[in-house]
Design an enzyme around this catalytic site. Structure first.
Site, mmCIF file in Angstrom:
data_model
loop_
_atom_site.group_PDB
_atom_site.id
_atom_site.type_symbol
_atom_site.label_atom_id
_atom_site.label_comp_id
_atom_site.label_asym_id
_atom_site.label_seq_id
_atom_site.Cartn_x
_atom_site.Cartn_y
_atom_site.Cartn_z
ATOM 1 N N SER A 135 -9.989 -0.618 6.991
ATOM 2 C CA SER A 135 -9.392 -0.256 5.762
ATOM 3 C C SER A 135 -8.816 -1.540 4.812
ATOM 4 O O SER A 135 -8.284 -1.547 3.973
ATOM 5 C CB SER A 135 -8.408 0.798 5.690
ATOM 6 O OG SER A 135 -9.164 2.087 5.404
ATOM 7 N N LYS A 139 0.846 -1.265 0.122
ATOM 8 C CA LYS A 139 0.232 0.057 -0.013
ATOM 9 C C LYS A 139 0.857 1.172 -0.042
ATOM 10 O O LYS A 139 1.895 1.455 0.795
ATOM 11 C CB LYS A 139 -0.923 -0.169 1.115
ATOM 12 C CG LYS A 139 -1.936 1.113 1.349
ATOM 13 C CD LYS A 139 -2.538 1.032 2.619
ATOM 14 C CE LYS A 139 -3.965 1.922 2.595
ATOM 15 N NZ LYS A 139 -4.662 1.858 3.914
ATOM 16 N N SER A 154 -9.830 1.774 3.001
ATOM 17 C CA SER A 154 -8.848 2.846 2.108
ATOM 18 C C SER A 154 -7.872 1.856 1.398
ATOM 19 O O SER A 154 -7.314 2.479 0.238
ATOM 20 C CB SER A 154 -8.185 3.935 2.865
ATOM 21 O OG SER A 154 -7.198 3.087 3.727
#
Ligand code: GLN
Length: 478
Positions: A173, A74, A149
């Site tokens: 997330s 990420k 997210s």
């Protein structure tokens, strides 16, 4: 692409090489990413070099636990020499001078870091629509958001553009995008995984965790990234465990006698009927395998979303103060004009959602409102933690839906941020309490959009969580 477990097997047998695997993965990424937009940065050159090294290590009998498999990270997790944007314009040119601890551990394990996955800017969001690099498509639900997210990580895993990925989870997330994309996502216990080198959103809630296509794959990744780190003062010295081995040895029979709590407060009005039906069917599966299903109460659940959005915005307003437009990839051209640089850069570098949160958080912390908002939210947080302490005296695990609905179309919550915040209603309490939580696929709705089952376990019981998930996985696939 095969599962991570199969890839390792094939590599060990010499059926493939890291170099070959990396080439094939890069090819797939370049074919699909223009549409999917799961990656912000693809590290072709770096990945090739890491793959060659991995093949050499394996030939020398020094293969680490992830030797030669492509992993996505990420883009909120620092990678030395490789651009890390936090999906924001503010950090669009930031090249970190060091690796996050989790990245360091991936490298030591021989992983090939293939690229940086998109997310909501600064990990604030539930749909990946708040990335400064454009929306990410959900490979499992065309026309829909991948969740957020960590939406880019989830999409990359679901589309087989990596073997597995790292995400971060502050209020859901990892689990919510895993649920929406039909993969496994695990948020470890707070303190289990180092946050050193992870762009901070809300430091008392943030955790890094694995996103993968199977429970075993997630377990292996957790083994590599978990463990004490002197550079993170909240890091725990609880020993790690051979989680993948435990998963490999699990059978559905291990569910016999397990007490699984089903909280009344998690089956409320707003829940999509197909989600409720699939989760209840999954719980029936557990029961038929011998688990005891027990109705439980988590009475403070209705206050979790409000408490979370006060606490996370308060912490974010403080964490994001460091982005002043003069550091992290920016240059102040005119020293006389520093104040102007600061204001202009914050106005341009932060998107609407990040600004909304900084304003909300600053307000909640301001004199005169501190007691009414921040302090009260902290008290609610304690009550929520106590709810779980009581529940775990009665049960070994808790089973709930991961999200109230399946993936929604782009723009569905655009005009109403509050309705977006409600999509985290089932994931947030876990972070407030610091518990480990996992989401795994348990069905689809009529439009074939994935549904996730969330399992929660007591603090540092990741092993029980993974074993129960593995047992369910076998029942589901049988
Ligand atoms: N969706 C939640 C939020 O917007 C959670 C984000 C996260 O876990 N990073 O804050």
């Amino acid at each position: 692409m095969n599962t991570l477990r199969h890839l390792l097997h094939d590599l060990d047998r010499g059926h493939t090489s890291a170099a070959h695997l990396t080439e094939a993965t890069l090819q797939a990424i370049h074919a699909q990413n223009p549409h999917l937009n799961a990656y912000i940065t693809v590290d072709d050159e770096g990945a090739r070099a890491q793959a060659l090294q991995a093949d050499q290590d394996r030939a020398n009998g020094q293969a680490g636990p992830l030797c030669g498999v492509p992993i996505a990270v990420k883009d909120i997790i620092l990678t030395r020499g490789l651009r890390t944007t936090a999906a924001s314009r503010m950090l669009a040119n930031f090249i970190p001078p060091y690796d996050a601890t989790v990245v360091e551990r991936l490298r030591q394990a021989g992983a090939v870091i293939i690229g940086k996955a998109s997310c909501d800017a600064f990990a604030m969001g539930s749909s990946n629509e708040h990335s400064a690099f454009g929306p990410v498509q959900n490979p499992a639900a065309p026309g829909c958001i991948p969740g957020g997210s960590s939406g880019g990580s989830a999409a990359a895993v679901a589309a087989h553009l990596c073997a597995a990925a790292l995400g971060t989870d502050t209020g859901g997330s990892i689990r919510q995008p895993a649920s929406h994309c039909g993969i496994v996502g695990l948020k470890p216990t707070y303190g289990r995984v180092s946050r050193f080198g992870v762009v901070a959103f809300a430091s008392s809630l943030d955790q890094v965790g694995p996103m993968a296509r199977t429970t075993w794959d997630a377990a292996r990744l957790l083994e590599v990234i978990a463990g004490f780190d002197p550079r993170d003062s909240t890091s725990s010295n609880q020993p790690t465990e051979p989680w993948a081995q435990r998963v490999a040895q699990t059978t559905p029979d291990d569910l016999r006698g397990r007490r699984v709590g089903v909280p009344r407060q998690y089956f409320t009005d707003g829940i999509q009927p197909e989600v409720e039906a699939a989760v209840r069917a999954a719980i029936d599966h557990l029961q038929r395998a011998g688990a005891h299903i027990i109705d439980i109460d988590l009475p403070h659940t209705p206050h979790a979303v409000a408490a979370y959005y006060l606490l996370c915005t308060a912490e974010a307003s403080s964490n994001l103060a460091r982005y002043d437009g003069m550091r992290y990839g920016h240059r102040a051209d005119d020293a006389d004009d520093l104040h102007d640089t600061y204001a202009r850069s914050r106005a341009q570098g932060f998107g609407a959602e990040v600004k909304r949160r900084i304003i909300l958080g600053t307000y909640a912390l301001s004199t005169g409102y501190y007691d009414a908002y921040y302090l009260r939210a902290q008290k609610v947080r304690t009550l929520i933690r106590q709810d779980f302490e009581r529940a775990f005296q009665q049960v070994d695990l808790i089973a709930t839906p991961t999200a109230p609905t399946t993936a929604f179309p782009f723009g569905a919550h655009q005009t109403d941020p509050l309705s977006m915040y409600l999509s985290d209603i089932f994931t947030i309490s876990c972070n407030l309490a610091g518990l480990p939580g996992l989401s795994l696929p348990c069905g689809q709705d009529k439009q074939a959009r994935p549904i996730g089952l969330q399992l929660l376990a007591p603090w540092f019981h990741e092993g029980d969580l993974l074993a129960a998930a593995a047992a369910y996985e076998q029942l589901r696939d049988a």
